[in-house]
Design a protein around this motif. Structure first.
Motif, PDB file in Angstrom:
ATOM      1  N   SER A  83      35.388  24.070  70.453  1.00 45.81           N
ATOM      2  CA  SER A  83      36.220  24.793  69.536  1.00 45.81           C
ATOM      3  C   SER A  83      37.525  23.940  69.181  1.00 45.81           C
ATOM      4  O   SER A  83      37.702  22.947  69.859  1.00 45.81           O
ATOM      5  CB  SER A  83      36.587  26.089  69.870  1.00 45.81           C
ATOM      6  N   ASN A  84      38.357  24.404  68.284  1.00 43.58           N
ATOM      7  CA  ASN A  84      39.692  23.855  67.974  1.00 43.58           C
ATOM      8  C   ASN A  84      40.703  24.749  68.666  1.00 43.58           C
ATOM      9  O   ASN A  84      41.492  25.260  67.830  1.00 43.58           O
ATOM     10  CB  ASN A  84      39.886  23.628  66.559  1.00 43.58           C
ATOM     11  N   GLU A  95      38.037  33.314  70.455  1.00 41.50           N
ATOM     12  CA  GLU A  95      38.600  32.928  69.070  1.00 41.50           C
ATOM     13  C   GLU A  95      37.900  33.947  68.029  1.00 41.50           C
ATOM     14  O   GLU A  95      38.749  34.322  67.278  1.00 41.50           O
ATOM     15  CB  GLU A  95      37.975  31.538  68.587  1.00 41.50           C
ATOM     16  N   GLU A  97      43.248  30.820  61.170  1.00 39.36           N
ATOM     17  CA  GLU A  97      42.674  29.528  61.625  1.00 39.36           C
ATOM     18  C   GLU A  97      43.701  28.187  61.736  1.00 39.36           C
ATOM     19  O   GLU A  97      43.676  27.325  62.781  1.00 39.36           O
ATOM     20  CB  GLU A  97      41.764  28.979  60.371  1.00 39.36           C
ATOM     21  N   ARG A 106      44.241  26.033  65.315  1.00 37.51           N
ATOM     22  CA  ARG A 106      44.213  24.708  65.154  1.00 37.51           C
ATOM     23  C   ARG A 106      45.405  23.803  65.434  1.00 37.51           C
ATOM     24  O   ARG A 106      45.241  22.994  66.100  1.00 37.51           O
ATOM     25  CB  ARG A 106      43.606  24.246  63.729  1.00 37.51           C
ATOM     26  N   ASN A 107      46.451  24.584  65.437  1.00 36.31           N
ATOM     27  CA  ASN A 107      47.919  24.022  65.829  1.00 36.31           C
ATOM     28  C   ASN A 107      47.789  23.885  67.313  1.00 36.31           C
ATOM     29  O   ASN A 107      48.491  22.863  67.777  1.00 36.31           O
ATOM     30  CB  ASN A 107      48.835  24.802  65.347  1.00 36.31           C
TER      31      ASN A 107
END
Length: 794
Positions: free
Chosen positions: A2-3, A256, A274, A278-279
């Motif tokens: 995942s991110n 998530e 999101e 992602r950050n």
């Protein structure tokens, strides 16, 4: 993958000042991997104590998950210097190490916080100040990531107080000190109205300052269904119920999808969520993989002026020659101390003594080259510590394997001549075990604090730390505390806990109660699991809580000595009584390269000191100017009289009270039955009385029987099929102990005999450990090896 990188998580190390968390690093990392995360950070409440355990978890997953990031962090309590001892608020703040320099900065900040620790409202407060961060991080920026933390952070508090000016000032300070690319605003999933308000405001601050916001879960337990167990744990040691629903309902390691679901309900958009997920990946791109473990570093004491006379120099003694000619002054000083030992003890330099010294020096040189440390420096340090201790305390003659090393006797580490009693040097050090030795020395218990004070004066305040130990929840306490937290009747919980048995002074674990342990020879406790059926949730809570560390304490004997301050290898904490201790337990401190020295305490030294005091008061002896000189003249083992029949008879009849190691009823019976006539027999009895067979004749009974009737031993050996030559071999090793293998050294000598098993020293040592620890599986293999090698030798 995942991110997402989970950047705010707690494990057992957050429990060291107050009960807080039921997570364990191994389980956390595995769940993060199962959820497909890119990595996980550990940010315990002002604690770095789990870091070495976390490193070992990383080692275990590295091969299969080489790109998974494990990040070392700390959740500090950030205040202004002016607020020390003068605030109601200790604001949470997250720090993450980007590299090894960042890790050093975390340790420096944590040590400073614990160093100034003070008790307020019953809690040890360990704040970090803005000024600390400006000094330590600001002087070398770029190695630490920071985030605004939870609702307990100053940013959140300012937002909830509608103090926009203060919030802006704090944000600007963070950006200035850490840098725009190393600070983030922290959002958390929750249905708590305050958290929802803070989340919305932080997104606005993020846009205003062009600083990223990240999403974290502030994990205190692993799974959603563990909430009740976590609540039980939090309430297990409180006099009244602790609020858990509002603050902890969402503080677990979420997927998530779970985070997104909660945050959507909290008025964030999908795009905002999101971006926050992602950050976390973008924010931690610069985090490096590093390792802070180190081989042991031996401190090198400052040497006095000395001059060698080379009285031990002879042709052919290569190790002696090497140490005399070494370019390392620690080696030269060791030789000086050996020379002085011959002079002070008025010992002749004979070939057998030279041979022994040469052999031991050869071992010192070899091991030092293998571990890249000076064993001379270690022995010199040990002598120096003993010399310092003698200023205020009696020091025991020595114990354990160190008494077998002749050099130790000559330089004053031990007081018993090993050549006189045929003690083996290889139990202390040998080439098959290239590692630092371990010297145990006993001092007067009441003098311990004074000895440590003198050591700190001699080596420097930051070069000596007591070793931390962490109390863990035993199975009994886990049952009682879990039951209390779940609201079950305390008497019933006490009754259930009382079923947990002990083995050799240790309580069974839950697994041992259910399944037993073949290696330890433990049988399962019948019906143990059935007892939990009437208490829903109890077994699950006990599984989670058992073994969790809950508070720090001071190790009974371990002390760490450093060359250049503890920050070179460790970090500082304080015990509840404010004593300075390592931030890591003994095994972890060893892994970090710190040198452990044992400062043991025995009542025997206090009794000897009282004896000396009374003898002086009654003018039976005269003060010689110092405690050590007086002891050496009247009580040193070298000058005591051992052949007085009346002394041995008084001993056997119980007329000598407080006989060291024989104070118990078992010891008194052993002395009376064994009736020793010399020191060697006394030592044999000390070992034999501790031995127990699983059935039939006990070792002490066998000892007495063969002592009184030596022919019975020969007859027994003949009945077992031994020929005269084989009997002579055993007589060589067991005559002194009348046919009983009483000591670990004797067992090893027998196993290494070329005509018996011809074990190597390493193999014999492994066998010794298996026997001493009663490791059932290893004993089975040892028996096979014993017969196989014996048959191989004919």
């Amino acid at each position: 993958m995942s991110n997402f990188v989970s950047l705010h998580n707690h494990c057992w190390a957050s429990n060291l000042r107050f009960i807080d968390c039921i997570n364990r690093p191994k389980e956390m990392v595995q769940k993060a991997i199962d959820l497909g995360f890119n990595g996980i950070a550990f940010t315990d409440h002002e604690s770095l104590s789990a870091a070495v355990e976390i490193l070992k978890v990383r080692d275990a997953i590295q091969k299969d998950h080489p790109d998974f990031k494990i990040i070392f962090g700390n959740e500090i309590y950030l205040i202004d210097q002016s607020e020390l001892n003068n605030t109601q608020n200790y604001y949470h703040f997250i720090l993450l190490a980007k590299d090894s320099i960042g890790w050093d900065q975390l340790r420096a900040l944590s040590s400073r916080a614990w160093g100034r620790g003070y008790v307020e409202r019953g809690i040890m407060r360990v704040p970090t100040t803005y000024q600390d961060i400006e000094e330590i991080v600001g002087s070398n920026p770029g190695h630490i990531l920071a985030s605004s933390a939870c609702l307990g952070g100053r940013m959140s508090k300012n937002i909830l107080a509608h103090d926009v000016s203060a919030a802006n000032q704090f944000a600007q300070w963070c950006i200035r000190v850490f840098g725009a690319d190393s600070f983030a605003f922290e959002l958390q999933p929750s249905d708590n109205e305050e958290q929802i308000q803070v989340n919305r405001a932080l997104i606005k601050f993020s846009a205003h300052y062009n600083i990223p916001y990240i999403i974290t879960t502030d994990s205190h337990y692993l799974n959603k269904e563990d909430f009740a167990i976590h609540s039980a744990f939090l309430n297990s040691k409180q006099s009244s119920d602790r609020e858990t629903e509002k603050f902890y309902r969402f503080t677990y390691l979420m997927s998530e999808e779970e985070m997104t679901s909660v945050l959507l309900a909290g008025e964030l958009t999908t795009e905002e969520i999101e971006a926050g997920l992602r950050n976390t990946v973008l924010f931690t791109q610069g985090v490096q993989t590093f390792d802070f473990r180190h081989t042991t570093i031996v401190p090198r004491i400052k040497l006095p002026e000395f001059s060698l006379n080379k009285s031990l120099y002879r042709d052919g003694y290569k190790a002696i020659e090497y140490f005399y000619n070494s370019h390392d002054p620690q080696d030269n000083f060791l030789m000086y101390q050996i020379e002085q030992g011959f002079i002070k003890k008025k010992i002749d330099i004979t070939p057998d003594r030279l041979n022994r010294i040469n052999t031991e020096l050869d071992v010192l040189q070899y091991i030092g080259s293998q571990i890249n440390q000076s064993l001379s420096a270690y022995l010199n340090l040990t002598v120096n510590i003993i010399d310092i201790a003698w200023q205020v305390s009696l020091v025991c003659p020595g114990r354990g394997s160190s008494t077998g090393f002749y050099i130790n006797y000559l330089i004053g580490i031990t007081q018993v001549d090993p050549l006189k009693y045929d003690l083996a040097y290889w139990r202390f050090l040998n080439k098959e075990r290239a590692e630092l030795p371990d010297v145990d020395e006993d001092f007067q218990p009441e003098k311990t604090a004074e000895i440590i004070r003198l050591l700190r004066e001699a080596y420097g305040e930051d070069n000596v730390l007591n070793c931390a130990t962490f109390k863990t929840e035993s199975l009994k306490s886990a049952i009682i505390n879990s039951g209390r937290g779940l609201g079950y009747n305390n008497d019933e919980m006490q009754a259930l806990a009382s079923i947990v048995p002990e083995h050799r002074g240790q309580l069974y674990t839950l697994n041992e109660c259910i399944n037993g342990d073949d290696e330890k020879g433990l049988e399962p406790v019948p019906g143990f699991l059935d007892k939990f059926e009437n208490y829903p949730g109890l077994l699950e809570a006990v599984r989670k809580i058992e073994g969790l560390p809950t508070n720090p304490s001071i190790h009974a004997s371990a002390l760490y000595v450093f060359n250049n301050g503890y920050l070179s290898q460790n970090s500082l904490m304080r015990a509840p009584n404010k004593t300075k201790i390592t931030a890591f337990n003994m095994h972890d401190s060893d892994d970090l390269g710190a040198l452990k020295m044992d400062v043991l305490r025995t009542d025997a030294q206090s009794k000897l000191a009282k004896c000396l005091e009374l003898l002086l008061a009654d003018r039976q002896i005269e003060w010689q100017g110092t405690l050590r000189a007086t002891y050496d003249k009247y009580l040193h083992p070298d000058i005591l009289v051992y052949d007085d029949p009346k002394m041995w008879e008084d001993m056997a009849q119980g007329r000598i009270t407080n006989l060291f190691q024989f104070e118990t009823m078992v010891g008194a019976v052993a002395i009376k039955r064994g009736h020793p006539q010399n020191v060697q027999e006394l030592a044999e009895l000390n070992s034999i009385m501790r031995l127990q067979s699983d059935g039939g004749e006990q070792p002490i009974d066998r000892y007495v029987r063969f002592r009184d009737n030596p022919e019975a031993w020969d007859l027994e050996m003949m009945e077992e099929g031994l020929n005269l030559h084989e009997m002579e071999i055993l007589h060589k090793y067991l005559d002194q102990s009348h046919g009983v293998s009483s000591s670990q050294e004797t067992l090893m000598r027998i196993l290494m005999d070329p005509e018996i098993c011809n074990f190597t020293l390493g193999e014999a040592n492994s066998a010794r450990k298996a026997v001493a620890k009663k490791q059932a599986a290893k004993l089975i293999q040892l028996k096979k090896d014993f017969y196989a090698k014996g048959e191989g030798n004919g």
